[in-house]
Design an enzyme around this catalytic site. Structure first.
Site: not given
Ligand code: PBG
Length: 329
Positions: A196, A254
């Site tokens: 991520k 992601k």
């Molecule tokens: C929370 C989380 C996030 C997303 C999914 N889980 C945001 C972040 O890490 O700030 C992002 C999903 C999206 O942008 O569609 N940890």
């Protein structure tokens, strides 16, 4: 060799193109993200995510039944937590009657066969908007991981099939797996957000949940000390391999589109199912350009999703899931 071989013979009609097509998508590929809010009869459109809504539990129930009828079989739950319930440790996350716990039960009651995955991270519950506990300008790792393990147990006890840690703390998959097993929750799976990246494409999501890092002294203004540097490739392989070794059943990359090189590389290296999250900013870009008439919404959506699948995704988390079903039907 030309002229014996003419590649265009395989492109001459829709029928031959269908026959030789290497990649297709179906409702089976999708994980549908859902945003849940408190209240009754609430269906609020998210400003930066046109046609995507936060739903209260009663409307969540209706939505899930509709998704199931459309052939979609898995949801990924997120909750928007009222400001007054937030604190540094995300205590509300462990409330057995909290919004997430109720949302899981609502989905399972409405549609017992629907696969329920839950987001596991502190940010929606954190008064600082971080995925972990903040102390002296740092995000604590091991203390946060303990809370994530308790959260996972709580979600599993409420009926979640899979927990999806999205926090990027070190060692959380192992700790969560051991904690679940200790409670004899051996059937609860883990889908780990393994690679991520610290991405600006999460902006609309943070609007949806009001979960952006707050602007305060001694609170990091971004998530770069835990989410990955988007310039890195080897690190993604290392993160994925470590999560698999720690017991992740499914791993994830992601965001999607900018990271398809990573998707392909991981797909070539590992044997577990690989999910890709086409994130909120990717959704917003297509919606915005289509609203202006600059891009063909459905065509661009399908092209991007096929590209994600072609790159090696086995599962796609996408806000377009319902649009895709509409197009393929
Ligand atoms: C929370 C989380 C996030 C997303 C999914 N889980 C945001 C972040 O890490 O700030 C992002 C999903 C999206 O942008 O569609 N940890």
């Amino acid at each position: 060799m030309y002229p014996l071989i003419r590649n265009r013979r395989l492109r001459n009609s829709d029928a031959i193109r269908r026959l030789v097509r290497e990649t297709t998508i179906s409702p089976d590929d999708f994980l549908v993200p859902l945003f849940v809010v408190e209240g009754k009869g609430v269906r609020e459109e998210i400003a930066s995510m046109p046609n995507y809504h936060r739903l209260s539990l009663d409307l969540l129930e209706k939505e899930v039944k509709e998704l199931w009828k459309m052939g979609l079989c898995a949801v990924l739950l997120f909750v928007k937590v009222p400001e007054n319930l937030k604190d540094n440790k995300g205590s509300e996350a462990l409330n057995p009657n909290g919004l997430m716990q109720l949302a899981i039960k609502t989905v399972k009651n409405a549609c017992p066969e629907m696969l329920v995955m839950t987001d596991v991270a502190l940010d929606p519950y954190s008064s600082y908007g971080h995925d972990g506990i903040v102390q002296n300008g740092r995000i604590l790792n091991d203390e946060t991981v303990q809370i994530l393990a308790e959260m996972s147990i709580s979600h599993a006890l409420s009926g979640a099939d899979f927990v999806a840690p999205s926090d990027m703390m070190d060692g959380r998959v192992l700790t969560i797996r051991e904690a679940l097993d200790e409670e004899e929750l051996i059937h609860t799976g883990i889908m780990s957000y393994s690679a991520k990246y610290a991405s600006a494409f999460y902006g609309p999501f943070r609007d949806a949940l009001d979960s952006a890092p707050v602007n305060k002294k001694n609170v990091p203004k971004d998530k770069k000390t835990y989410q990955m540097d988007f310039a890195n490739r080897f690190e993604a392989l290392k993160e994925s391999q470590m999560d698999i070794d720690e017991g992740a059943d499914i791993i994830m990359v992601k965001p999607g589109l900018c990271y398809l090189d990573i998707v392909r590389e991981i797909r070539n290296e590992v044997e577990v199912p690989l999910a890709v999250y086409q994130v909120s900013g990717e959704y917003a870009m297509i919606k915005a350009a289509a609203e202006r008439g600059w891009l063909d919404h459905d065509a661009v959506m399908m092209e991007q999703l096929i590209a994600i699948k072609r790159a090696g995704a086995n599962i796609i988390a996408s806000y377009f899931a319902k649009d895709v079903v509409r197009v393929i039907n």
